[in-house]
Design a protein around this motif. Sequence first.
Motif, PDB file in Angstrom:
ATOM      1  N   ASP A   1      -3.547  -8.355 -23.163  1.00  0.00           N
ATOM      2  CA  ASP A   1      -3.141  -7.220 -24.006  1.00  0.00           C
ATOM      3  C   ASP A   1      -4.105  -6.043 -23.874  1.00  0.00           C
ATOM      4  N   LEU A   2      -4.512  -5.756 -22.625  1.00  0.00           N
ATOM      5  CA  LEU A   2      -5.405  -4.632 -22.361  1.00  0.00           C
ATOM      6  C   LEU A   2      -4.601  -3.414 -21.915  1.00  0.00           C
ATOM      7  N   PRO A   3      -5.001  -2.218 -22.330  1.00  0.00           N
ATOM      8  CA  PRO A   3      -4.389  -1.015 -21.767  1.00  0.00           C
ATOM      9  C   PRO A   3      -4.797  -0.868 -20.309  1.00  0.00           C
ATOM     10  N   VAL A   4      -3.896  -0.300 -19.484  1.00  0.00           N
ATOM     11  CA  VAL A   4      -4.138  -0.192 -18.041  1.00  0.00           C
ATOM     12  C   VAL A   4      -3.826   1.220 -17.560  1.00  0.00           C
ATOM     13  N   ILE A   5      -4.733   1.779 -16.772  1.00  0.00           N
ATOM     14  CA  ILE A   5      -4.475   3.014 -16.038  1.00  0.00           C
ATOM     15  C   ILE A   5      -4.322   2.632 -14.569  1.00  0.00           C
ATOM     16  N   LEU A   6      -3.172   2.955 -13.969  1.00  0.00           N
ATOM     17  CA  LEU A   6      -2.928   2.645 -12.565  1.00  0.00           C
ATOM     18  C   LEU A   6      -3.307   3.826 -11.682  1.00  0.00           C
ATOM     19  N   LEU A   7      -3.883   3.522 -10.527  1.00  0.00           N
ATOM     20  CA  LEU A   7      -4.227   4.525  -9.534  1.00  0.00           C
ATOM     21  C   LEU A   7      -3.274   4.399  -8.354  1.00  0.00           C
ATOM     22  N   THR A   8      -2.675   5.525  -7.941  1.00  0.00           N
ATOM     23  CA  THR A   8      -1.714   5.478  -6.848  1.00  0.00           C
ATOM     24  C   THR A   8      -1.959   6.621  -5.878  1.00  0.00           C
ATOM     25  N   ALA A   9      -1.586   6.410  -4.603  1.00  0.00           N
ATOM     26  CA  ALA A   9      -1.711   7.459  -3.594  1.00  0.00           C
ATOM     27  C   ALA A   9      -0.629   8.508  -3.813  1.00  0.00           C
ATOM     28  N   ARG A  10      -0.906   9.741  -3.425  1.00  0.00           N
ATOM     29  CA  ARG A  10       0.022  10.837  -3.684  1.00  0.00           C
ATOM     30  C   ARG A  10       1.384  10.600  -3.030  1.00  0.00           C
ATOM     31  N   HIS A  11       1.411  10.014  -1.836  1.00  0.00           N
ATOM     32  CA  HIS A  11       2.682   9.805  -1.149  1.00  0.00           C
ATOM     33  C   HIS A  11       3.426   8.577  -1.671  1.00  0.00           C
ATOM     34  N   HIS A  12       2.863   7.928  -2.706  1.00  0.00           N
ATOM     35  CA  HIS A  12       3.544   6.803  -3.354  1.00  0.00           C
ATOM     36  C   HIS A  12       3.845   7.154  -4.809  1.00  0.00           C
ATOM     37  N   ILE A  13       4.330   8.369  -5.023  1.00  0.00           N
ATOM     38  CA  ILE A  13       4.558   8.829  -6.387  1.00  0.00           C
ATOM     39  C   ILE A  13       5.610   7.982  -7.102  1.00  0.00           C
ATOM     40  N   GLU A  14       6.476   7.307  -6.348  1.00  0.00           N
ATOM     41  CA  GLU A  14       7.480   6.442  -6.982  1.00  0.00           C
ATOM     42  C   GLU A  14       6.830   5.250  -7.682  1.00  0.00           C
ATOM     43  N   ASP A  15       5.556   5.027  -7.396  1.00  0.00           N
ATOM     44  CA  ASP A  15       4.838   3.942  -8.063  1.00  0.00           C
ATOM     45  C   ASP A  15       4.733   4.172  -9.567  1.00  0.00           C
ATOM     46  N   LYS A  16       4.906   5.420 -10.001  1.00  0.00           N
ATOM     47  CA  LYS A  16       4.807   5.727 -11.430  1.00  0.00           C
ATOM     48  C   LYS A  16       5.802   4.903 -12.224  1.00  0.00           C
TER      49      LYS A  16
END
Length: 224
Positions: free
Chosen positions: A72-87
């Motif tokens: 139950d931890l909050p998470v910030i995900l890091l993604t590459a710019r060309h993988h914006i669909e990862d949002k």
Amino acid sequence: MIRILAVDDDIHMVNFIAAELRQAGYEVTEALSGEQALEILESETMDLAVVDVMMPGIDGFELTRIVRGDYDLPVILLTARHHIEDKERGFLAGSDDYLVKPFEAKELLYRVKAILRRYNHPEDDLIVIGSLRIDLKSYEVKSPNGILFIPLKEFELLALMASKPRQVWSRDSIIENVWGIDFQGDEQTINVHVKRLRQRLERFSPDVKIVTVRGVGYKLEVVT
């Protein structure tokens, strides 16, 4: 002190994240894989995780699902710019926010502060777990059985564990959060408080139990 888990298979990126967060006053533990991150979470208490999406083995999406479901931890995900669909995939996995690489340190710090504020300061100062309602303003513990007034340290111990149900709290983390880092006592003090609180809950709210995790510490669970 707020503890943050930084997870990225790029050692330069994880070092950058850790350095910026430490400079801002956070305690940071680094992991270079999803597997290593889970090993750390089994024995250490964290307040937030910053997780890279693209990692071999357990990737960021799977790690997020596990972290949200089991800890139950909050998470910030890091993604590459060309993988914006990862949002979208990230939010579906349970992440609280995401950052697109490359990003500035101040943007990371802003998002970390915003999420911690959201989690650590609920608007109504009320924690609800099972049949228990823990009022952080009045220091009252309520259930269908009435109102339970307990000593301050027991209340703080209960509120701490209830703030992150199912997360295992080590004895060291309990001492730091409830008694403070300057505490001069020993683990017997924790054992006594846990025993008393457990006995009160058994009578007052039997669906909420303090579970001992041998060799690690304690966690709060709702029994259905």
